[in-house]
Design a protein around this motif. Structure first.
Motif, PDB file in Angstrom:
ATOM      1  N   UNK A  82     -63.432  56.784 -14.980  1.00 39.05           N
ATOM      2  CA  UNK A  82     -62.873  55.525 -14.489  1.00 39.05           C
ATOM      3  C   UNK A  82     -61.468  55.333 -15.059  1.00 39.05           C
ATOM      4  N   UNK A  83     -60.503  55.117 -14.172  1.00 40.43           N
ATOM      5  CA  UNK A  83     -59.121  54.926 -14.616  1.00 40.43           C
ATOM      6  C   UNK A  83     -59.011  53.627 -15.405  1.00 40.43           C
ATOM      7  N   UNK A  84     -58.432  53.657 -16.611  1.00 44.17           N
ATOM      8  CA  UNK A  84     -58.383  52.452 -17.442  1.00 44.17           C
ATOM      9  C   UNK A  84     -57.353  51.421 -16.999  1.00 44.17           C
ATOM     10  N   UNK A  85     -56.377  51.816 -16.188  1.00 47.30           N
ATOM     11  CA  UNK A  85     -55.320  50.881 -15.784  1.00 47.30           C
ATOM     12  C   UNK A  85     -55.722  50.120 -14.528  1.00 47.30           C
ATOM     13  N   UNK A  86     -55.625  48.776 -14.531  1.00 45.56           N
ATOM     14  CA  UNK A  86     -56.003  47.998 -13.346  1.00 45.56           C
ATOM     15  C   UNK A  86     -55.075  48.231 -12.154  1.00 45.56           C
ATOM     16  N   UNK A  87     -53.875  48.781 -12.405  1.00 42.22           N
ATOM     17  CA  UNK A  87     -52.937  49.043 -11.310  1.00 42.22           C
ATOM     18  C   UNK A  87     -52.999  50.488 -10.820  1.00 42.22           C
ATOM     19  N   UNK A  88     -53.935  51.284 -11.344  1.00 41.71           N
ATOM     20  CA  UNK A  88     -54.028  52.678 -10.929  1.00 41.71           C
ATOM     21  C   UNK A  88     -54.280  52.769  -9.417  1.00 41.71           C
ATOM     22  N   UNK A  89     -53.523  53.642  -8.774  1.00 41.47           N
ATOM     23  CA  UNK A  89     -53.653  53.790  -7.329  1.00 41.47           C
ATOM     24  C   UNK A  89     -52.804  52.812  -6.553  1.00 41.47           C
ATOM     25  N   UNK A  90     -52.194  51.871  -7.277  1.00 36.37           N
ATOM     26  CA  UNK A  90     -51.389  50.849  -6.604  1.00 36.37           C
ATOM     27  C   UNK A  90     -49.908  51.003  -6.922  1.00 36.37           C
ATOM     28  N   UNK A  91     -49.567  51.175  -8.217  1.00 35.30           N
ATOM     29  CA  UNK A  91     -48.144  51.181  -8.586  1.00 35.30           C
ATOM     30  C   UNK A  91     -47.455  52.508  -8.321  1.00 35.30           C
ATOM     31  N   UNK A  92     -48.180  53.610  -8.242  1.00 34.88           N
ATOM     32  CA  UNK A  92     -47.558  54.891  -7.944  1.00 34.88           C
ATOM     33  C   UNK A  92     -47.044  55.644  -9.153  1.00 34.88           C
ATOM     34  N   UNK A 169     -44.468  46.371  -7.198  1.00 33.36           N
ATOM     35  CA  UNK A 169     -45.609  45.969  -8.015  1.00 33.36           C
ATOM     36  C   UNK A 169     -45.099  45.513  -9.376  1.00 33.36           C
ATOM     37  N   UNK A 170     -45.359  44.269  -9.729  1.00 30.31           N
ATOM     38  CA  UNK A 170     -44.933  43.746 -11.026  1.00 30.31           C
ATOM     39  C   UNK A 170     -45.777  44.384 -12.129  1.00 30.31           C
ATOM     40  N   UNK A 171     -45.108  44.933 -13.137  1.00 28.34           N
ATOM     41  CA  UNK A 171     -45.814  45.601 -14.237  1.00 28.34           C
ATOM     42  C   UNK A 171     -45.460  44.896 -15.542  1.00 28.34           C
ATOM     43  N   UNK A 172     -46.422  44.163 -16.086  1.00 26.74           N
ATOM     44  CA  UNK A 172     -46.173  43.515 -17.383  1.00 26.74           C
ATOM     45  C   UNK A 172     -46.943  44.199 -18.508  1.00 26.74           C
ATOM     46  N   UNK A 173     -47.679  45.261 -18.168  1.00 25.30           N
ATOM     47  CA  UNK A 173     -48.372  46.076 -19.165  1.00 25.30           C
ATOM     48  C   UNK A 173     -48.526  47.473 -18.568  1.00 25.30           C
ATOM     49  N   UNK A 174     -48.294  48.511 -19.370  1.00 26.96           N
ATOM     50  CA  UNK A 174     -48.406  49.884 -18.879  1.00 26.96           C
ATOM     51  C   UNK A 174     -48.878  50.762 -20.025  1.00 26.96           C
ATOM     52  N   UNK A 175     -49.977  51.463 -19.814  1.00 29.05           N
ATOM     53  CA  UNK A 175     -50.598  52.200 -20.914  1.00 29.05           C
ATOM     54  C   UNK A 175     -50.051  53.618 -21.081  1.00 29.05           C
ATOM     55  N   UNK A 176     -49.022  53.992 -20.306  1.00 27.07           N
ATOM     56  CA  UNK A 176     -48.340  55.253 -20.610  1.00 27.07           C
ATOM     57  C   UNK A 176     -46.942  55.004 -21.187  1.00 27.07           C
ATOM     58  N   UNK A 446     -46.980  76.308 -19.768  1.00 20.92           N
ATOM     59  CA  UNK A 446     -46.997  74.897 -19.333  1.00 20.92           C
ATOM     60  C   UNK A 446     -47.115  73.967 -20.540  1.00 20.92           C
ATOM     61  N   UNK A 447     -46.392  72.850 -20.475  1.00 23.57           N
ATOM     62  CA  UNK A 447     -46.454  71.809 -21.501  1.00 23.57           C
ATOM     63  C   UNK A 447     -46.652  70.482 -20.787  1.00 23.57           C
ATOM     64  N   UNK A 448     -47.662  69.733 -21.200  1.00 16.83           N
ATOM     65  CA  UNK A 448     -47.940  68.457 -20.535  1.00 16.83           C
ATOM     66  C   UNK A 448     -47.063  67.360 -21.124  1.00 16.83           C
ATOM     67  N   UNK A 449     -45.908  67.155 -20.502  1.00 16.50           N
ATOM     68  CA  UNK A 449     -44.979  66.124 -20.950  1.00 16.50           C
ATOM     69  C   UNK A 449     -45.378  64.745 -20.431  1.00 16.50           C
ATOM     70  N   UNK A 450     -46.149  64.712 -19.331  1.00 20.44           N
ATOM     71  CA  UNK A 450     -46.460  63.436 -18.677  1.00 20.44           C
ATOM     72  C   UNK A 450     -47.952  63.329 -18.371  1.00 20.44           C
ATOM     73  N   UNK A 451     -48.783  63.136 -19.417  1.00 18.25           N
ATOM     74  CA  UNK A 451     -50.216  62.958 -19.175  1.00 18.25           C
ATOM     75  C   UNK A 451     -50.492  61.826 -18.192  1.00 18.25           C
ATOM     76  N   UNK A 452     -51.558  61.977 -17.447  1.00 20.99           N
ATOM     77  CA  UNK A 452     -52.043  61.017 -16.436  1.00 20.99           C
ATOM     78  C   UNK A 452     -51.247  61.098 -15.126  1.00 20.99           C
ATOM     79  N   UNK A 453     -50.205  61.941 -15.092  1.00 30.27           N
ATOM     80  CA  UNK A 453     -49.446  62.129 -13.855  1.00 30.27           C
ATOM     81  C   UNK A 453     -49.634  63.563 -13.378  1.00 30.27           C
TER      82      UNK A 453
END
Length: 465
Positions: A82-92, A169-176, A446-453
């Motif tokens: 389950x994606x922890x961010x409530x905006x997952x799939x919406x903000x891009x 999409x207004x983002x006032x919290x971002x977990x990355x 490969x180096x994962x510079x951007x986890x979750x993307x």
């Protein structure tokens, strides 16, 4: 004849909008979407994972592919979370929060293999493609945010556009993001609201503030804010500075950048200091860097150290080599290699980056580094005529890959090694294909510079045949 005719009809089947059908997902695409095949037609499904069986509805039909959305998951991947961010799939901003992190690392390595299969004549099994280097804690790693500004019900908002749309999409919290970047951006939103400063409207091309760019020095704690404006005149600029200084104690640099063009590019050509210094400091390992507003600097400092250490391994210097650091930015890679190189020459088209690179080299007593403004394909032939021929060329280009002129210049200059730092497996593969008659690909890390993307960075070592 009938069987042949039926087969031809089957391959000619055209999907229709809102058409529904079951689909088995075979792999992840380069943008993190699930990829399946329906009657030999490729279908991209955002949010779907390999080996899942889903029912999809077509949302877009193109001659060579279609896009669809999930209506039902019949068989779920064992790696789905389950994606922890409530905006997952919406903000891009993120594409893979629903995929367990250890599996993200495996899929990102596979994206590199897919790109080689698609864009080169090289068998990927002949290349040592290493396991992806990940993070222990793959959250809150980004040291910079670039949030578009808009208005919603009379309130100033800032965030990212929804996927495949111009809905902000207004983002006032971002977990990355680093918490400091979000906190500062939220404060700047409130200041603009309190002072009644207008937000840029993309449709009418009116309004003052287009983008809030916030960068934090993770090791130093220093903050830089850049306000991207439509025009040079910024209403109440002195009040904005006063409030920002009052409300953000660790702010070191407040900058205005003017971009009046109708473009998706964030920065314009004119930069105006509003308060404080024109740069902030950041540390990578023991090296301190000055970062001006427009200069490129990796967004994940923790992984950057790992990435640059892989560059150093690939270069395998003895102290006798001459290095060209193309797309050098503020000199990060060149200075990382400086203690093992005879001479370093770097170039970048952004003059502020070169100014930073010169200061960074001088500060650390690196006297065998030379930095110039311009393109590598223009400077390299000049230097070769003067008798300078690099043993190693290091490139770290944007997502579009190497300029065609630079590829041809590399073929002419023929350095013994090319260390290619890539943020886009597709353009890396295309550039490798161009060079493969002269260069052998020895390894890709490969180096994962951007986890979750869906983004994956890598270091490729090419050696002269």
């Amino acid at each position: 004849m009938n069987k042949q005719t039926n087969r031809k009809k089957e391959t000619a089947v055209q999907l229709k909008l809102k058409q529904r059908f079951p689909l088995t997902i075979k792999r992840l695409g380069i943008n993190g979407e699930g990829v399946g095949y329906f009657k030999k037609k490729v279908v991209f499904v955002p949010g779907a994972l390999p080996d899942e069986e889903v029912v999809v509805e077509v949302t877009n039909v193109q001659p060579k592919f279609s896009e669809a959305k999930i209506k039902k998951i019949r068989k779920s991947s064992p790696y789905r979370v389950e994606a922890p961010c409530p905006l997952f799939g919406e903000c891009g901003g993120c594409q893979l929060q629903h995929l367990r992190y250890d599996r993200q690392l495996i899929e990102k390595r596979d994206m590199i293999i897919q790109s080689l299969e698609r864009h080169t004549k090289i068998d990927p099994s002949t290349i040592h493609i290493k396991q992806t280097i990940g993070m222990e804690d793959p959250w809150r790693y980004r040291n910079k945010s670039q949030f578009q500004v808009g208005m919603k019900q009379g309130e100033v908002i800032a965030g990212l556009y929804s996927m495949n749309s111009h809905q902000l999409i207004d983002i006032d919290e971002c977990i990355v993001q680093k918490p400091e970047t979000i906190s500062v951006t939220n404060t700047m939103k409130r200041i603009l609201q309190d002072l009644n400063i207008s937000a840029y409207n993309e449709r009418t091309r009116k309004g003052d503030i287009r983008t809030i760019v916030t960068r934090v020095g993770v090791k130093t704690g220093e903050v830089q804010v850049v306000l991207i404006t439509r025009q040079k005149e910024l209403p109440k600029s002195s009040l904005i500075v006063e409030e920002a200084t009052k409300r953000i104690p660790n702010i070191r640099s407040i900058i205005q950048n003017v971009n009046g063009q109708k473009t998706s590019l964030i920065f314009g050509d004119e930069t105006i200091p509003l308060a404080g210094e024109t740069f902030i400091y950041e540390m990578l390992g023991d090296i301190q860097f000055e970062l001006s507003a427009r200069t490129f600097f990796q967004l994940n400092p923790e992984q950057t150290v790992k990435l640059y250490n892989e560059v150093k391994k690939a270069a395998n210097l003895t102290g006798k080599e001459t290095i060209v650091d193309a797309y050098c930015g503020v000199g990060t890679i060149g200075l990382w290699l400086a203690d093992q190189a005879k001479e370093i020459r770097g170039m970048d088209i952004i003059k502020e980056s070169i100014a930073d690179a010169k200061r960074n080299a001088a500060k650390h007593g690196v006297k065998h580094a030379k930095y110039v403004t311009g393109k590598a394909e223009e400077w390299l032939p000049k230097w070769v005529k003067e008798g300078f021929r690099p043993d190693v060329i290091v490139v770290d280009p944007p997502r579009t890959g190497l300029d065609q002129a630079l590829l041809k210049t590399i073929q002419q200059v023929k350095p013994k090694k090319l260390v290619y730092v890539s943020c886009n497996p597709s353009t890396l593969a295309k550039d490798i294909d161009f060079l493969h008659r002269q260069y052998k690909v020895k390894s890709i890390q490969p180096v994962d510079m951007f986890p979750q993307t869906a983004h994956v960075e890598c270091v490729a070592l090419l050696t002269l045949i």
